[in-house]
Write an enzyme that holds these catalytic residues in place. Structure first.
Site, PDB file in Angstrom:
ATOM      1  NE  ARG A 174      -1.656  -4.246   9.226  1.00 60.41           N
ATOM      2  CZ  ARG A 174      -0.333  -4.085   9.255  1.00 60.41           C
ATOM      3  NH1 ARG A 174       0.428  -5.037   9.764  1.00 60.41           N
ATOM      4  NH2 ARG A 174       0.213  -2.973   8.816  1.00 60.41           N
ATOM      5  CB  SER A 194      -2.909  -0.620   4.242  1.00 60.00           C
ATOM      6  OG  SER A 194      -1.646  -0.094   4.497  1.00 60.00           O
ATOM      7  CD  GLU A 205      -5.031  -3.502   7.142  1.00 60.51           C
ATOM      8  OE1 GLU A 205      -4.919  -3.825   8.331  1.00 60.51           O
ATOM      9  OE2 GLU A 205      -5.267  -2.344   6.784  1.00 60.51           O
TER      10      GLU A 205
HETATM   11  N1  EPU Z   1       5.576   1.109  -2.543  1.00 57.16           N
HETATM   12  C1  EPU Z   1       5.242   1.526  -3.803  1.00 57.16           C
HETATM   13  N2  EPU Z   1       4.335   2.534  -3.939  1.00 57.16           N
HETATM   14  C2  EPU Z   1       3.785   3.162  -2.860  1.00 57.16           C
HETATM   15  C3  EPU Z   1       4.156   2.763  -1.578  1.00 57.16           C
HETATM   16  C4  EPU Z   1       5.047   1.721  -1.433  1.00 57.16           C
HETATM   17  O1  EPU Z   1       5.698   0.980  -4.782  1.00 57.16           O
HETATM   18  O2  EPU Z   1       2.949   4.040  -3.084  1.00 57.16           O
HETATM   19  C5  EPU Z   1       6.524  -0.005  -2.395  1.00 57.16           C
HETATM   20  C6  EPU Z   1       7.887   0.532  -2.091  1.00 57.16           C
HETATM   21  O3  EPU Z   1       8.808  -0.085  -2.923  1.00 57.16           O
HETATM   22  C7  EPU Z   1       8.143   0.163  -0.650  1.00 57.16           C
HETATM   23  C8  EPU Z   1       7.197  -0.999  -0.392  1.00 57.16           C
HETATM   24  O4  EPU Z   1       6.131  -0.835  -1.321  1.00 57.16           O
HETATM   25  O5  EPU Z   1       9.467  -0.219  -0.444  1.00 57.16           O
HETATM   26  C9  EPU Z   1       6.671  -1.026   1.013  1.00 57.16           C
HETATM   27  O6  EPU Z   1       6.049   0.218   1.249  1.00 57.16           O
HETATM   28  P1  EPU Z   1       5.797   0.798   2.699  1.00 57.16           P
HETATM   29  O7  EPU Z   1       7.004   0.722   3.509  1.00 57.16           O
HETATM   30  O8  EPU Z   1       5.152   2.124   2.554  1.00 57.16           O
HETATM   31  O9  EPU Z   1       4.808  -0.254   3.342  1.00 57.16           O
HETATM   32  P2  EPU Z   1       3.516  -0.962   2.779  1.00 57.16           P
HETATM   33  O10 EPU Z   1       3.832  -2.400   2.602  1.00 57.16           O
HETATM   34  O11 EPU Z   1       2.975  -0.242   1.621  1.00 57.16           O
HETATM   35  C10 EPU Z   1       2.790  -1.628   5.194  1.00 57.16           C
HETATM   36  C11 EPU Z   1       1.574  -1.613   6.062  1.00 57.16           C
HETATM   37  C12 EPU Z   1       1.332  -0.205   6.619  1.00 57.16           C
HETATM   38  C13 EPU Z   1       2.566   0.199   7.397  1.00 57.16           C
HETATM   39  C14 EPU Z   1       3.789   0.142   6.470  1.00 57.16           C
HETATM   40  C15 EPU Z   1       5.075   0.429   7.188  1.00 57.16           C
HETATM   41  C16 EPU Z   1       0.121  -3.338   5.208  1.00 57.16           C
HETATM   42  C17 EPU Z   1      -1.158  -3.660   4.552  1.00 57.16           C
HETATM   43  N3  EPU Z   1       0.412  -2.052   5.340  1.00 57.16           N
HETATM   44  O12 EPU Z   1       2.540  -0.818   4.048  1.00 57.16           O
HETATM   45  O13 EPU Z   1       0.255  -0.291   7.520  1.00 57.16           O
HETATM   46  O14 EPU Z   1       2.417   1.511   7.922  1.00 57.16           O
HETATM   47  O15 EPU Z   1       3.899  -1.193   5.927  1.00 57.16           O
HETATM   48  O16 EPU Z   1       5.422  -0.660   7.972  1.00 57.16           O
HETATM   49  O17 EPU Z   1       0.843  -4.243   5.632  1.00 57.16           O
HETATM   50  C18 EPU Z   1      -2.105  -0.168   7.706  1.00 57.16           C
HETATM   51  O18 EPU Z   1      -2.085  -1.358   8.016  1.00 57.16           O
HETATM   52  O19 EPU Z   1      -3.186   0.479   7.619  1.00 57.16           O
HETATM   53  C19 EPU Z   1      -0.854   0.499   7.379  1.00 57.16           C
HETATM   54  C20 EPU Z   1      -0.790   1.762   6.989  1.00 57.16           C
END
Ligand code: EPU
Length: 337
Positions: A163, A236, A332
């Site tokens: 990002r 995010s 972010e």
């Molecule tokens: N998780 C939790 N609680 C939650 C959500 C997730 O514990 O409420 C844990 C889960 O264990 C999961 C891990 O976090 O395995 C990763 O979660 P997720 O796949 O939902 O991805 P994220 O890391 O929370 C990132 C990006 C998102 C993107 C998703 C999917 C960032 C800051 N965010 O979220 O991007 O859609 O991966 O690739 O890197 C954005 O940038 O605005 C955004 C939505």
């Protein structure tokens, strides 16, 4: 073109924060960009706005918001395997994804459903489900604000990170991005490295196509993320913090229920959502501000929260995580104070 004084902020940001910008200039063609230089718009406080889907206004904006509504999607070069597509900064990112899907170009299907405009995509190096813009990026064109001279940067010059890019660091507020050029594959190829996506696709038992990947990504997104047409938010709110391996191992030994991912450069990425949940922030609600129930990385405005209220909520979450885990969460979203 529009040049208006004292305009409402609410239609300009998906967080639906109300307020006023002292001036709003909308530019509809490359030719009109001269207006900004001829009128010395950059001599005063300004910001360049994309889709407004990744920012938080804390207050009124005491300057000029500039929006480049440049349009156009054009194939500029083709080889047997690849196609190079130049896309104007004002195009909606998701329209570009749809264009690629309907023309049989592979590479952006995992990035379907991300709000915002094409001009912001390289600034943020937007990413989701195992793919980042840098993976399909060829070059970006625009003008330096200091002297109106043109630039054309390769991926290397953009210095992409998680990002992050040169446009958020060394060249912050110094460039007007007018278009980006992407290199897509004409041959079928998919990135299914993201396990949740891979598993969901396997469950479908349908032939693998880019539409299936896109459809599945949308289903995952819709199940977890708020619909920005209904609920105020900016995706995010936090980045997932990345720590050196030794530090990460120590933290994991003390807190085995944290979720981590190894990164390409040997560092360890922690799921910020899990950190936030373990601090109990998921239950918090201050006025109209809360953590979104199915994705704890997202802060939402359920109604009429002010920018200050969202900002204070963000600070509370940051403090709680810092106190419990010693990790400083970085926002972010761009915070405009
Ligand atoms: N998780 C939790 N609680 C939650 C959500 C997730 O514990 O409420 C844990 C889960 O264990 C999961 C891990 O976090 O395995 C990763 O979660 P997720 O796949 O939902 O991805 P994220 O890391 O929370 C990132 C990006 C998102 C993107 C998703 C999917 C960032 C800051 N965010 O979220 O991007 O859609 O991966 O690739 O890197 C954005 O940038 O605005 C955004 C939505």
């Amino acid at each position: 073109m529009k040049d208006l004084l004292n305009q409402p902020l609410k239609p300009l940001n998906t967080f639906r924060i109300d307020g006023i910008t002292r001036r709003l200039i909308e530019i509809d063609s490359v030719k009109e960009i001269d207006y900004l230089f001829d009128n010395h718009v950059f001599d005063d406080k300004f910001m360049i706005l994309g889709g407004g889907s990744n920012l938080l206004f804390c207050n009124d904006f005491a300057g000029t918001i500039i929006r480049l509504n440049l349009k156009g999607i054009q194939v500029v070069e083709e080889t047997e395997e690849h196609v190079f597509i130049k896309v104007a900064a004002g195009e909606i990112w998701d329209d570009f994804v749809s264009y690629c899907l309907s023309h049989g170009y592979y590479g952006v299907e995992n990035l379907i459903g991300i709000p915002g405009r094409v001009g912001s995509a390289p600034v943020q190096n937007i990413g989701a489900y195992g793919v980042e813009v840098k993976d399909v990026f060829y070059q970006v064109e625009g003008l330096f604000i200091a002297d109106k001279s043109p630039f054309c940067f390769s991926a290397e010059a953009c210095d992409f990170g998680y990002r992050n890019s040169v446009f958020k660091n060394r060249l912050r507020n110094q460039c007007l991005i007018t278009s980006a050029c992407f290199k897509l594959s004409k041959k079928e190829s998919y990135n299914l490295t993201y396990s949740a996506l891979n598993e969901a696709i396997k469950r479908k038992e349908s032939p693998l196509t880019s539409s299936l990947v896109a459809q599945t990504v949308l289903e995952i997104r819709n199940a977890k993320l708020p619909d920005i047409t209904k609920i105020g938010c900016a995706g995010s709110f936090f980045k997932n913090p990345v720590l050196p391996k030794t530090e990460a191992e120590q933290l994991l030994a003390q807190n085995p229920n944290l979720v981590t991912f190894d990164t390409e450069n040997g560092m360890v990425k922690f799921a910020a959502a899990r950190l936030i949940e373990l601090c109990g922030c998921k239950e918090w609600k201050y006025g109209d501000v809360a953590v979104y129930p199915t994705q704890s990385l997202v802060i939402v405005n359920y109604g009429n929260a002010s920018g200050t209220e969202v900002f204070q909520f963000y600070q509370r979450v940051t403090e709680a995580v810092k106190e419990k885990f010693g990790i400083l969460l970085e926002p972010e979203v761009n915070i405009v104070c």
